[in-house]
Design a protein around this motif. Structure first.
Motif, PDB file in Angstrom:
ATOM      1  N   LEU A 122      13.155   1.282  -1.669  1.00 43.67           N
ATOM      2  CA  LEU A 122      13.789  -0.022  -1.735  1.00 43.67           C
ATOM      3  C   LEU A 122      13.581  -0.719  -2.936  1.00 43.67           C
ATOM      4  N   THR A 123      14.747  -1.140  -3.826  1.00 45.96           N
ATOM      5  CA  THR A 123      14.524  -1.827  -4.963  1.00 45.96           C
ATOM      6  C   THR A 123      14.783  -3.306  -4.514  1.00 45.96           C
ATOM      7  N   ALA A 124      13.857  -4.365  -4.798  1.00 53.33           N
ATOM      8  CA  ALA A 124      14.233  -5.644  -4.843  1.00 53.33           C
ATOM      9  C   ALA A 124      14.052  -6.533  -5.926  1.00 53.33           C
ATOM     10  N   THR A 125      15.116  -7.514  -6.113  1.00 50.07           N
ATOM     11  CA  THR A 125      14.962  -8.471  -7.384  1.00 50.07           C
ATOM     12  C   THR A 125      14.887  -9.578  -7.285  1.00 50.07           C
ATOM     13  N   SER A 126      14.454 -10.031  -5.904  1.00 48.22           N
ATOM     14  CA  SER A 126      14.597 -11.402  -5.578  1.00 48.22           C
ATOM     15  C   SER A 126      13.377 -11.830  -4.599  1.00 48.22           C
ATOM     16  N   ASN A 127      13.028 -12.907  -4.572  1.00 50.64           N
ATOM     17  CA  ASN A 127      11.998 -13.277  -3.519  1.00 50.64           C
ATOM     18  C   ASN A 127      12.642 -13.461  -2.302  1.00 50.64           C
ATOM     19  N   GLY A 128      11.639 -13.647  -1.227  1.00 48.71           N
ATOM     20  CA  GLY A 128      12.343 -13.871   0.151  1.00 48.71           C
ATOM     21  C   GLY A 128      12.185 -12.542   0.955  1.00 48.71           C
ATOM     22  N   GLY A 129      12.776 -12.705   2.286  1.00 49.68           N
ATOM     23  CA  GLY A 129      12.579 -11.430   3.404  1.00 49.68           C
ATOM     24  C   GLY A 129      13.148 -10.126   2.591  1.00 49.68           C
ATOM     25  N   TYR A 130      12.626  -8.984   3.066  1.00 50.27           N
ATOM     26  CA  TYR A 130      13.183  -7.824   2.786  1.00 50.27           C
ATOM     27  C   TYR A 130      13.032  -7.130   3.964  1.00 50.27           C
ATOM     28  N   THR A 131      13.744  -5.826   4.122  1.00 48.87           N
ATOM     29  CA  THR A 131      13.340  -4.856   5.167  1.00 48.87           C
ATOM     30  C   THR A 131      13.611  -3.512   4.636  1.00 48.87           C
ATOM     31  N   LEU A 132      12.772  -2.803   4.904  1.00 45.78           N
ATOM     32  CA  LEU A 132      13.026  -1.179   4.456  1.00 45.78           C
ATOM     33  C   LEU A 132      14.187  -0.490   4.909  1.00 45.78           C
ATOM     34  N   GLY A 133      14.885   0.557   4.226  1.00 45.49           N
ATOM     35  CA  GLY A 133      16.207   0.912   4.766  1.00 45.49           C
ATOM     36  C   GLY A 133      15.832   2.253   5.874  1.00 45.49           C
ATOM     37  N   LEU A 134      14.990   2.640   5.930  1.00 43.71           N
ATOM     38  CA  LEU A 134      14.914   3.595   6.799  1.00 43.71           C
ATOM     39  C   LEU A 134      13.750   3.299   8.095  1.00 43.71           C
ATOM     40  N   PRO A 135      14.221   2.964   9.063  1.00 44.87           N
ATOM     41  CA  PRO A 135      13.151   2.547  10.144  1.00 44.87           C
ATOM     42  C   PRO A 135      12.157   3.588  10.766  1.00 44.87           C
ATOM     43  N   VAL A 136      11.138   3.155  11.340  1.00 41.12           N
ATOM     44  CA  VAL A 136       9.975   4.012  11.644  1.00 41.12           C
ATOM     45  C   VAL A 136       9.832   4.048  13.367  1.00 41.12           C
ATOM     46  N   VAL A 137       9.693   5.505  13.554  1.00 39.81           N
ATOM     47  CA  VAL A 137       9.644   5.777  15.100  1.00 39.81           C
ATOM     48  C   VAL A 137       8.369   5.212  15.779  1.00 39.81           C
ATOM     49  N   VAL A 138       8.589   4.727  16.923  1.00 43.34           N
ATOM     50  CA  VAL A 138       7.439   4.234  17.700  1.00 43.34           C
ATOM     51  C   VAL A 138       6.473   4.983  17.722  1.00 43.34           C
ATOM     52  N   GLY A 139       5.150   4.563  17.528  1.00 41.56           N
ATOM     53  CA  GLY A 139       4.044   5.462  17.881  1.00 41.56           C
ATOM     54  C   GLY A 139       3.660   6.222  16.503  1.00 41.56           C
ATOM     55  N   SER A 140       4.557   6.283  15.612  1.00 49.37           N
ATOM     56  CA  SER A 140       4.190   6.977  14.072  1.00 49.37           C
ATOM     57  C   SER A 140       3.500   5.768  13.272  1.00 49.37           C
ATOM     58  N   SER A 141       3.182   6.228  12.010  1.00 51.07           N
ATOM     59  CA  SER A 141       2.530   5.241  11.129  1.00 51.07           C
ATOM     60  C   SER A 141       3.467   4.736  10.043  1.00 51.07           C
ATOM     61  N   TYR A 142       3.286   3.763   9.362  1.00 49.46           N
ATOM     62  CA  TYR A 142       3.780   3.298   8.266  1.00 49.46           C
ATOM     63  C   TYR A 142       2.728   2.706   7.160  1.00 49.46           C
ATOM     64  N   ALA A 143       3.150   3.318   5.943  1.00 47.40           N
ATOM     65  CA  ALA A 143       2.111   2.621   4.764  1.00 47.40           C
ATOM     66  C   ALA A 143       3.209   2.262   3.575  1.00 47.40           C
ATOM     67  N   VAL A 144       3.178   1.116   3.154  1.00 45.18           N
ATOM     68  CA  VAL A 144       3.978   0.683   2.396  1.00 45.18           C
ATOM     69  C   VAL A 144       3.226   0.597   0.959  1.00 45.18           C
ATOM     70  N   THR A 145       3.801   1.132  -0.277  1.00 44.84           N
ATOM     71  CA  THR A 145       3.241   1.328  -1.443  1.00 44.84           C
ATOM     72  C   THR A 145       4.325   0.870  -2.236  1.00 44.84           C
ATOM     73  N   ILE A 146       3.929   0.246  -3.500  1.00 40.94           N
ATOM     74  CA  ILE A 146       4.586  -0.062  -4.641  1.00 40.94           C
ATOM     75  C   ILE A 146       5.081   1.097  -5.618  1.00 40.94           C
ATOM     76  N   GLY A 147       6.454   1.453  -5.496  1.00 39.64           N
ATOM     77  CA  GLY A 147       6.672   2.653  -6.345  1.00 39.64           C
ATOM     78  C   GLY A 147       6.884   2.310  -7.845  1.00 39.64           C
ATOM     79  N   SER A 148       7.216   1.201  -8.066  1.00 37.06           N
ATOM     80  CA  SER A 148       7.429   0.666  -9.671  1.00 37.06           C
ATOM     81  C   SER A 148       7.132  -1.065  -9.456  1.00 37.06           C
ATOM     82  N   THR A 149       6.071  -1.365 -10.422  1.00 34.72           N
ATOM     83  CA  THR A 149       6.064  -3.009 -10.542  1.00 34.72           C
ATOM     84  C   THR A 149       7.002  -3.687 -11.507  1.00 34.72           C
ATOM     85  N   PRO A 150       7.433  -4.763 -11.467  1.00 34.89           N
ATOM     86  CA  PRO A 150       8.185  -5.529 -12.403  1.00 34.89           C
ATOM     87  C   PRO A 150       7.548  -5.591 -13.848  1.00 34.89           C
TER      88      PRO A 150
END
Length: 959
Positions: A190-218
């Motif tokens: 997900l590429t974001a250009t403004s402050n505020g709420g965001y939602t990643l494009g691909l949802p996650v299956v119940v019971g699995s894990s998520y690990a959000v990282t920064i792909g590129s910084t401003p």
């Protein structure tokens, strides 16, 4: 609960808050409310814009966690919460109920110090109910007659159904573009250009894990993730928050993958990525070039030639430490570093403060590094660099003999002088060290006295040590005075002009005289070298140009925390009968404040001095110490007022620099305190301050230059915005309260914080033991001298509680517990002759300031917003409550319509009369018109009571 009732007076809209939660917002005045405005302050609306809300759904918002502020929305567009907030207070808008089938996030949802309508709290909604993928279709038939032939079967099904949920959060501080990746899946970044709420494009299956990282910084920023990892439960994730700050730190990317096994491939990558952060701060007072190093790395030293911000060229790795020092001083100056060290770096550091002052101190340059093993090289260096300063002054009156001076008892520093004029001791003192100049040998036939001979922190050359000599037979005078309040079996040690070799130990009340006289024309400065156990003794004992014997030095001893040992002897002695308005004959005198200079002004004394808004006070018997909010810049300062005429007022700590983030400093005037700092106490050697804005307890040394340090941090779950402060008689423990309705206990030596009293679920006073007891913003505390009982009153409560410190049992000793549930009730005062024992009765609400002399409790009570705050006394043995000074009546004077009559500064035509020292009345209700506006603190030296009226901006003596 009741909603706010709005009143209109004098062109100001004010909120009369009558529910427990809403009063908490305004009367939490000493935390988020900045300058302490109450329900008579202006209010401002909070709102913003809602987008993406699906038709037919509804969304509920809440402010500051208060259910009474719930606001339900059914359409997109602009909105405004129905409950405004008080001027200077804070807001925190959150979602209390999500719309069906959607997930909404809030941006710009929190803020402090509100001074205008807020319209930027935006809400964005997206489809978010978990998606369930249907079960697979049936497999192909095995019927031989079916298409496909026997045994071949049809196409396989889609498998079992799965349920997924969205992952998102809030981005803040972003300037540019940021890319976020979940579980390393770059294809769905997900590429974001403004402050505020965001939602990643691909949802996650119940019971699995998520690990959000920064792909590129401003560009030019560094962003951090909180709550970035977890296991997906049965709900959307909305707390993966991104915070971005300005940064030139470098992130080294992870290496590329190696080739496939057995086939070769690309070269392996450069290893795991690392993140670095900048280290910097601000320089003031510089008039040359200063060299700074971090962690001793002279290879990357930073040379600075101008005041303002600075940043080291080499950042530090995330999680590492920093330690900034001065490696090269500017010519003719000395620079010191505050907030110089830190550990576990997780963000850019910009709070390091470098302050430079004139100096001719000598800096010994660090030596060169020795050569490498086995290779020779340059010679080894001279060790670490140090900075030192000269100590000197002037000698007068010496008539031919030899005078020997010494510093810190060091024979190597001894200086033999045979003539008048300037002198400099032979051994300089290192930066941060102390000096104590004394006479090692007197000249024959003369007595020489040292003035200005001591200082606790050396940061510049000293040239003001004064030595005056006089003929012993007729040219010297004795220095002495009186000790009061010293308890039996206790003793203290005092010195004159720092001369520890000629100290005197005092073990009884009465007169005393120092063992060594002072020379004619010299000065004296009596100080306490050693305090008595479990007592605090203050001294009013400084003078210059002595021409006669001195007998006026006053040493007053109190309990630790500044509580008297015996009943305050108000004139006349009270009979014990309660009175509805005031006690005849009690005098009220304005000591200091009310001047026309701009606060804080230290050149004026007494009634010519000026105060801003004083939130707390304490005393050591010689001075009243005040924490004072400076409304023009939003910070606090510490001031002291001498209890000896002409009542000199001096600022000892606190910088007027705008911005109230905590800054510790070895020189008090360079430190920064939050704008809401409101609990103050003392152990005789230090002051302790509850710094609400900075969620911390600060220590201020009472020895010049009044060094400031932070000794404890109050985290959420404790008394997050600490208010009020009490110290145990042994000087080891502090108690503080605040917004969260609990009382925290702080170990002074270790900084450890615990919560032995109260809980966060109660919204009223409840008697009980420990955490089963309930409080409503406890903010006023005092501990008896035996250390057995702590008395507590709430910020907006109607009761006085006694806490047995051995068992943590909480008992109401005055007021009705049921009154704590009523915030719109008419406040009542005790009838004449009434008592709290054996049957408790109602007390006036809104109690501020609390002290005891062991026989009585003294406190301010009544509604300060309606002109009826008074000084009251409660006899601890009988329960009798008396009104000493003030009125119980509303100020509806000449106003039949009932419009509230506001005092200054809101209504300049109205004045509060709080001084009757010229002609005290002897009528039945003599002091009813002596009104307090908002007296937030109250102390006593055992002889008088001292009331600091925050909004009338004066210190008065009740005697």
């Amino acid at each position: 609960m009741k909603k706010p009732i709005l009143y209109q007076h004098s062109g100001l809209t004010t909120a009369r808050l009558v529910s427990t939660s809403l009063i908490t917002l305004c009367l939490g005045l000493l935390s988020a409310c900045g300058d302490g405005e109450s329900s008579d302050a202006a209010t401002f609306k909070i709102g913003g814009t809602i987008t993406g809300l699906a038709t037919g759904t509804r969304l509920s918002l809440i402010n500051n966690g208060d259910p009474d502020t719930t606001f339900t929305v059914t359409t997109n567009g602009s909105y405004t919460l129905s409950s405004p907030v008080a001027a200077g207070s804070s807001y925190a808008v959150t979602i209390s109920r999500q719309p069906s089938g959607q997930f909404c996030s809030v941006s710009n949802g929190a803020g402090m110090g509100v001074t205008a309508t807020v319209s930027k709290v935006n809400v964005q909604c997206v489809a978010s109910a978990g998606t369930t993928t249907g079960g697979g279709s049936s497999g192909g038939s095995t019927n031989p007659s079916a298409p496909g032939g026997p045994g071949t079967g049809g196409a396989g099904g889609n498998g079992n159904g799965t349920t997924t949920f969205n992952v998102g959060g809030v981005i803040s501080g972003l300037v540019g573009s940021i890319t976020l990746v979940n579980n390393g899946d770059a294809a769905h970044a997900l590429t974001a250009t403004s402050n505020g709420g965001y939602t990643l494009g691909l949802p996650v299956v119940v019971g699995s894990s998520y690990a959000v990282t920064i792909g590129s910084t401003p560009a030019g920023q560094f962003c951090t993730i909180s709550n970035g990892n977890g296991a997906m439960g049965a709900a959307n994730i909305s707390n993966v928050n991104i915070q971005c700050v300005a940064s030139s730190g470098t992130t080294i990317g992870a290496g590329s993958s190696g080739g496939s096994a057995g086939t070769g491939g690309v070269t392996g990558g450069g290893g795991n990525g690392t993140t670095t952060f900048n280290i910097g701060g601000t320089i003031t007072g510089l008039s040359g070039t200063v060299a700074l190093v971090n962690n001793g790395d002279v290879a990357h030293a930073l040379a600075v030639t101008a005041n303002g911000g600075f940043t080291f060229g080499l950042p530090v790795a995330a999680g590492s430490n920093y330690a900034v020092t001065v490696s090269g001083q500017p010519s003719g100056q000395f620079c010191s570093v505050a907030n110089a060290t830190g550990a576990g770096v997780v963000a850019n550091i910009s709070t390091i403060n470098v302050v430079c002052v004139p100096s001719t101190g000598t800096t010994i340059t660090p030596g060169l590094t020795g050569g490498g093993a086995g290779t020779g090289g340059v010679n080894g260096g001279g060790g670490n660099g140090t900075t030192s300063f000269n100590v000197g002054g002037s000698i007068a009156g010496l008539t031919g003999g030899t005078l020997t001076l010494i510093n810190n008892g060091d024979p190597a520093s001894a200086l033999a002088v045979t003539s008048n004029g300037g002198f400099t001791l032979g051994v300089p003192v290192a930066l941060g060290g102390s000096y104590n100049v004394s006479v090692a040998a007197q000249p024959t036939g003369q007595t020489c006295t040292v003035s200005n001979g001591t200082l606790a922190y050396m940061a510049t050359n000293v040239t003001n040590v004064s030595v005056v000599c006089a003929t012993t037979a007729s040219g010297s005078f004795s220095i002495g005075g009186t000790v009061t309040g010293l308890l039996s079996g206790k003793s203290l040690t005092v010195v004159n002009n720092g001369d520890t070799a000629n100290s005197i130990t005092l073990s009884a009340n009465g007169s005393f005289s120092m063992p060594v006289p002072v020379a004619t024309g010299s000065g004296y400065n009596i100080t306490v070298a050693t305090q008595p156990l479990a007592q605090v003794c203050g001294v009013n004992g400084t003078g210059s140009n002595v021409t006669t014997n001195i007998t006026s030095v006053a040493i007053t001893c109190l309990g630790v925390g500044g509580t008297p040992n015996t009943a305050v002897p108000l004139t006349p002695a009270l009979s014990g009968a309660g009175t509805p308005n005031a006690v005849p004959g009690v005098l009220v005198t304005t000591m200091a404040g009310g001047g026309t200079c701009t606060a804080p002004c230290d050149n004026a004394v007494g009634v010519n001095a000026a105060f801003d808004i004083a939130y707390g006070s304490t005393t050591d018997g010689a001075y009243v110490y005040i924490v004072e909010f400076q409304s023009t810049v939003g910070v606090s300062v510490i001031r002291k007022v001498s209890l000896t005429p002409p009542y000199a007022t001096t600022t000892i700590a606190g910088s007027l620099t705008s911005g109230n983030a905590a800054v510790d400093a070895p020189i008090g005037l360079n430190a920064v305190f939050g704008g809401s700092a409101n609990g103050l106490t003392t152990d005789g050697a230090n002051l302790y301050l509850a710094d609400s804005n900075n969620h911390s307890i600060r220590k201020i040394s009472l020895s010049p230059p009044y060094a400031v340090t932070t000794i404890a941090t109050i985290t959420a779950g404790n008394t997050y915005f600490p208010k009020g402060l009490a110290i145990t008689p042994d000087g080891t423990t502090l108690y503080t309260g605040g917004d969260t309705n609990v009382i925290s206990k702080v170990n002074i030596a270790t900084g450890a914080v615990s919560v032995p009293l109260g809980n966060t679920t109660n919204t009223m006073d409840v008697d009980g033991i420990g955490t089963a007891a309930g409080f409503l913003q406890p903010a006023n505390f005092v501990i008896n001298q035996a250390g057995t009982t702590m008395y507590v009153s709430d910020l907006i409560g109607n009761t006085i509680r006694a806490v047995d410190l051995a068992t943590n049992t909480v008992t109401t000793i005055a007021g009705l517990l049921t009154d704590s549930q009523c915030r719109a009730c008419t406040f009542t005062y005790p009838a004449p002759g009434s008592t709290q024992k054996p049957n408790l009765m109602s007390l006036a609400g809104y109690m501020y300031g609390l002290t005891t002399d062991g026989t009585n409790l003294y406190f301010m009570a009544g509604d300060p917003n309606r002109g009826r705050q008074s000084l009251q006394q409660m006899n601890l043995a009988t329960g009798v409550v008396s009104t000493l000074v003030g009125t119980l009546e509303n100020d509806w004077t000449n106003n039949p319509g009932g419009t509230l009559h506001l005092p200054p500064p809101y209504n300049p035509s109205f004045s509060y009369l709080i001084d009757n020292n010229t002609a005290p009345s002897t009528a039945a209700t003599p002091n009813r018109n002596l009104r307090f506006y908002r007296a937030l603190s109250l102390v006593s030296d055992g002889t008088n009571l001292y009331v600091m009226d925050a909004y009338s901006r004066v210190l008065v003596k009740v005697h």
